[in-house]
Design a protein around this motif. Structure first.
Motif, mmCIF file in Angstrom:
data_model
loop_
_atom_site.group_PDB
_atom_site.id
_atom_site.type_symbol
_atom_site.label_atom_id
_atom_site.label_comp_id
_atom_site.label_asym_id
_atom_site.label_seq_id
_atom_site.Cartn_x
_atom_site.Cartn_y
_atom_site.Cartn_z
ATOM 1 N N ALA A 49 58.086 -60.292 -40.282
ATOM 2 C CA ALA A 49 58.884 -61.191 -39.543
ATOM 3 C C ALA A 49 59.782 -62.198 -40.166
ATOM 4 C CB ALA A 49 58.199 -61.975 -38.543
ATOM 5 N N TYR A 50 59.334 -62.703 -41.519
ATOM 6 C CA TYR A 50 59.936 -63.436 -42.632
ATOM 7 C C TYR A 50 61.077 -62.424 -43.038
ATOM 8 C CZ TYR A 50 57.913 -68.052 -42.918
ATOM 9 O OH TYR A 50 57.688 -69.411 -42.711
ATOM 10 N N ARG A 51 60.789 -61.261 -43.440
ATOM 11 C CA ARG A 51 61.889 -60.315 -44.143
ATOM 12 C C ARG A 51 62.816 -59.745 -43.080
ATOM 13 N NH1 ARG A 51 60.516 -59.594 -49.084
ATOM 14 N NH2 ARG A 51 58.217 -60.053 -49.715
ATOM 15 N N ILE A 52 62.662 -59.626 -41.625
ATOM 16 C CA ILE A 52 63.720 -59.384 -40.665
ATOM 17 C C ILE A 52 64.650 -60.497 -40.508
ATOM 18 C CG2 ILE A 52 63.879 -58.802 -38.458
ATOM 19 C CD1 ILE A 52 61.154 -57.344 -38.484
ATOM 20 N N GLY A 53 63.768 -61.623 -40.767
ATOM 21 C CA GLY A 53 64.744 -62.856 -40.311
ATOM 22 C C GLY A 53 65.708 -62.930 -41.430
ATOM 23 N N THR A 54 65.020 -63.017 -42.784
ATOM 24 C CA THR A 54 66.095 -63.056 -43.918
ATOM 25 C C THR A 54 66.904 -62.088 -43.762
ATOM 26 O OG1 THR A 54 64.057 -63.744 -45.016
ATOM 27 C CG2 THR A 54 65.870 -62.989 -46.241
ATOM 28 N N ASP A 55 66.776 -60.862 -43.512
ATOM 29 C CA ASP A 55 67.948 -59.898 -43.570
ATOM 30 C C ASP A 55 69.104 -60.447 -42.562
ATOM 31 O OD1 ASP A 55 66.648 -58.478 -45.504
ATOM 32 O OD2 ASP A 55 65.798 -57.217 -43.842
ATOM 33 N N ILE A 56 68.584 -60.784 -41.452
ATOM 34 C CA ILE A 56 69.665 -61.321 -40.482
ATOM 35 C C ILE A 56 70.177 -62.522 -40.738
ATOM 36 C CG2 ILE A 56 69.827 -62.207 -38.135
ATOM 37 C CD1 ILE A 56 67.351 -60.678 -37.221
ATOM 38 N N VAL A 57 69.521 -63.438 -41.315
ATOM 39 C CA VAL A 57 70.615 -64.659 -41.988
ATOM 40 C C VAL A 57 71.324 -64.373 -43.437
ATOM 41 C CG1 VAL A 57 69.866 -66.740 -42.965
ATOM 42 C CG2 VAL A 57 68.502 -66.175 -41.122
ATOM 43 N N TRP A 58 70.703 -63.458 -44.027
ATOM 44 C CA TRP A 58 71.748 -63.179 -45.044
ATOM 45 C C TRP A 58 72.925 -62.241 -44.685
ATOM 46 C CZ3 TRP A 58 72.527 -64.660 -49.566
ATOM 47 C CH2 TRP A 58 73.115 -63.689 -50.394
ATOM 48 N N ARG A 59 72.787 -61.440 -43.829
ATOM 49 C CA ARG A 59 73.968 -60.793 -43.072
ATOM 50 C C ARG A 59 75.021 -61.863 -42.447
ATOM 51 N NH1 ARG A 59 75.152 -59.873 -38.203
ATOM 52 N NH2 ARG A 59 72.978 -59.796 -37.470
ATOM 53 N N ARG A 60 74.600 -62.845 -41.709
ATOM 54 C CA ARG A 60 75.220 -63.948 -41.169
ATOM 55 C C ARG A 60 75.918 -64.808 -42.189
ATOM 56 N NH1 ARG A 60 77.540 -65.465 -38.582
ATOM 57 N NH2 ARG A 60 76.912 -67.239 -37.004
ATOM 58 N N PHE A 61 75.272 -64.971 -43.298
ATOM 59 C CA PHE A 61 75.602 -66.011 -44.395
ATOM 60 C C PHE A 61 76.738 -65.245 -44.898
ATOM 61 C CE2 PHE A 61 75.444 -67.798 -48.704
ATOM 62 C CZ PHE A 61 75.313 -69.058 -48.373
ATOM 63 N N GLY A 62 76.616 -63.929 -45.441
ATOM 64 C CA GLY A 62 77.654 -63.031 -46.024
ATOM 65 C C GLY A 62 78.862 -63.138 -45.368
ATOM 66 N N GLU A 63 78.798 -63.132 -43.944
ATOM 67 C CA GLU A 63 80.105 -63.157 -43.092
ATOM 68 C C GLU A 63 80.804 -64.474 -43.153
ATOM 69 O OE1 GLU A 63 78.488 -62.031 -39.277
ATOM 70 O OE2 GLU A 63 78.268 -60.408 -39.442
ATOM 71 N N GLU A 64 79.945 -65.412 -43.112
ATOM 72 C CA GLU A 64 80.602 -66.983 -43.361
ATOM 73 C C GLU A 64 81.290 -67.184 -44.760
ATOM 74 O OE1 GLU A 64 80.941 -69.490 -41.371
ATOM 75 O OE2 GLU A 64 79.553 -68.396 -39.736
ATOM 76 N N MET A 65 80.509 -66.482 -45.755
ATOM 77 C CA MET A 65 81.045 -66.606 -47.177
ATOM 78 C C MET A 65 82.353 -65.486 -47.280
ATOM 79 S SD MET A 65 79.253 -68.415 -49.350
ATOM 80 C CE MET A 65 79.333 -67.596 -50.932
ATOM 81 N N THR A 66 82.555 -64.678 -46.765
ATOM 82 C CA THR A 66 83.639 -63.851 -46.776
ATOM 83 C C THR A 66 84.783 -64.604 -45.914
ATOM 84 O OG1 THR A 66 82.332 -61.835 -46.495
ATOM 85 C CG2 THR A 66 84.739 -61.713 -46.098
ATOM 86 N N ALA A 67 84.463 -65.223 -44.706
ATOM 87 C CA ALA A 67 85.424 -65.890 -44.156
ATOM 88 C C ALA A 67 86.112 -66.831 -44.978
ATOM 89 C CB ALA A 67 84.966 -66.523 -42.916
ATOM 90 N N ARG A 68 85.359 -67.481 -46.096
ATOM 91 C CA ARG A 68 85.836 -68.662 -46.719
ATOM 92 C C ARG A 68 86.310 -68.223 -47.902
ATOM 93 N NH1 ARG A 68 82.325 -70.405 -43.045
ATOM 94 N NH2 ARG A 68 82.639 -72.409 -41.882
ATOM 95 N N GLY A 69 86.343 -66.919 -48.218
ATOM 96 C CA GLY A 69 86.927 -66.414 -49.595
ATOM 97 C C GLY A 69 85.681 -66.279 -50.470
ATOM 98 N N GLY A 70 84.720 -66.461 -50.263
ATOM 99 C CA GLY A 70 83.404 -66.484 -51.445
ATOM 100 C C GLY A 70 83.349 -65.161 -52.144
ATOM 101 N N THR A 71 82.991 -65.188 -53.459
ATOM 102 C CA THR A 71 82.964 -63.994 -54.313
ATOM 103 C C THR A 71 81.406 -63.550 -54.267
ATOM 104 O OG1 THR A 71 82.542 -65.310 -56.257
ATOM 105 C CG2 THR A 71 84.915 -64.969 -55.491
ATOM 106 N N ALA A 72 81.217 -62.307 -54.907
ATOM 107 C CA ALA A 72 79.980 -61.729 -55.358
ATOM 108 C C ALA A 72 79.385 -62.564 -56.405
ATOM 109 C CB ALA A 72 80.164 -60.206 -55.999
#
Length: 440
Positions: free
Chosen positions: A105-128
């Protein structure tokens, strides 16, 4: 070294939408983990939300330290782990959920949060370059917390009392075989296992053969809970047509552990957090909370229908018939008796098979080795889907030789292999003999 403000801004955005993020994580957990699906969303919600808040706070604090040059990353900065109170909640949850599922469950939750975090970063022009150190920090945090969970949660097949474990396994076996006695007195509350002291009629749960001086066993079983009885074995432990293994495997047996590991996400637990699993004649048997998925190449599994305590023995019989049929025909995966059709019916109705053996195969017995050769010819013909040349190859004979044997088989047994009814009866008789031997 400073870092972009997009990291704390993205984490803050997820914080602001914590309710929706919590719902998304809970949906993911319940969809992927049957044990979590059996727990109410209301019970999961505070624990999931606390974990999300803690993880997002870690990212915000880490990013702030890097931005203001007060920290240099996860090696030099402070360590943020699970708060003590939250770890207590996780340990409490482990009494009703497999610890392996909590880790997943910890790893499943981490994957979901990381995907959402990546979306927020992309929307703000974040880089790799912004994302990589965050990913390393978050994974390290999850790994550290996973280790703490493993050390804090003691949920497994074996407890500290081997005698209690043996009694627990015996009680599960008795429940599956219809040998359980239930306490119906007001003091017993219809409990299973609790109060199993052998001191009179209010023992809670008793097996027919249980000694009077049995010791108490912790835990109970809810009569009305719907559980799926199962019986399982590994494919390599039971080649097609081989007899079932003899003797009881157990927690110390390698095949037992491997089978239980495959089923662990779906195993039902008693109120003490122990899996409701045992052995019956060398097979692993017990109760599940749902139908397993992803076992097609790993396990032979016979399933009954979901049933309350009063119906488990009947459904376990059906699960046993499904397992025997699947193993006998070389099938791998999870099956109910209905899904195996006539294959399981042959196992379930031996009296019909005996009648058909007398009708279709008995005349061959009078001819000794010649009769056995003709029976083998008919069996090969059916196994190869009525393909004469293919069947002849398996017998290492010329097709004309097989054709002649089949003709003689028809003459001696009074069978027409072109008649679907006769063909079905011959198949049933041969299959019955394969499962039940020359005589039953």
């Amino acid at each position: 070294m400073e870092t972009s403000t997009t990291v704390p801004e993205s984490a803050a955005a997820l914080h602001a939408g914590i309710d929706a993020l919590t719902d998304e994580v809970i949906d993911g957990l319940r969809a992927q983990l049957p044990s979590y699906a059996a727990v109410s969303a209301g019970r999961l919600r505070p624990r999931v939300m606390a974990s999300l808040r803690n993880g997002l706070s870690l990212v915000q604090r880490w990013a702030e330290e890097r931005r203001t040059a007060r920290g240099t990353g996860r090696d030099d900065g402070p360590a943020y782990g699970i708060p003590a109170t939250h770890l207590d909640e996780v340990t409490s949850l482990a009494r009703s959920l497999p610890v392996e599922d909590i880790i997943s469950a910890y790893r499943i939750g981490t994957d979901i949060v990381w995907r959402r975090f990546g979306e927020e970063m992309t929307a703000r022009g974040g880089t790799a370059e912004d994302l990589l150190p965050i990913a390393e920090t978050l994974r390290a945090w999850v790994d550290a917390n996973t280790l703490r969970i493993v050390r804090s949660c003691r949920v497994g097949l074996q407890g500290d009392d081997p005698a209690a474990d043996r009694r627990h396994a015996a009680m599960v076996r008795a429940l599956l075989l219809g040998e359980a006695r239930w306490d119906t007195s007001p003091a017993g509350f219809g409990g299973w296992g609790a109060g199993f002291t052998g001191e009179g009629p209010a023992d809670g749960y008793r097996t027919e053969r249980q000694a009077d001086d049995a010791e108490a066993v912790d835990g109970s079983y809810e009569h009305s809970a719907l559980r799926l009885p199962f019986r399982a074995r590994l494919p390599d432990a039971s080649p097609p047509g081989a007899p079932a293994a003899t003797g009881h495997a157990g927690p110390g047996d390698r095949d037992f552990r491997r089978t239980v590991d495959l089923l662990r996400p779906w195993l039902a637990l008693d109120e003490a957090g122990r899996p409701l699993v045992t052995t019956v004649d060398g097979d692993v048997a017990g109760l599940l909370v749902g139908r397993p998925a992803g076992l097609c190449r790993s396990l032979i599994l016979g399933l009954g229908a979901p049933a309350p305590a009063s119906g488990l023995a009947t459904e376990f019989t059906r699960a046993t018939q499904a397992l025997r049929a699947a193993a006998g025909f070389g099938l791998v995966g999870a099956f109910t008796r209905e899904e195996l059709g006539l294959r399981a019916t042959v196992v379930a109705l031996p009296a019909v098979g005996e009648q058909l053996v007398r009708l279709r195969l008995a005349p061959l017995a009078e001819r000794g080795e010649d009769g056995a050769q003709l029976e083998e010819a008919a069996a090969a013909y059916l196994r190869q889907g009525l393909r004469l040349e293919a069947a002849a190859r398996t017998l290492y004979v010329h097709p004309n030789t097989l054709r002649n044997r089949l003709r003689r088989f028809e003459e001696i047994t009074g069978t027409n292999l072109r008649d679907p009814a006769d063909l079905a009866e011959v198949w049933w008789a041969l299959t019955h003999r394969r499962f039940h031997g020359p005589t039953s």
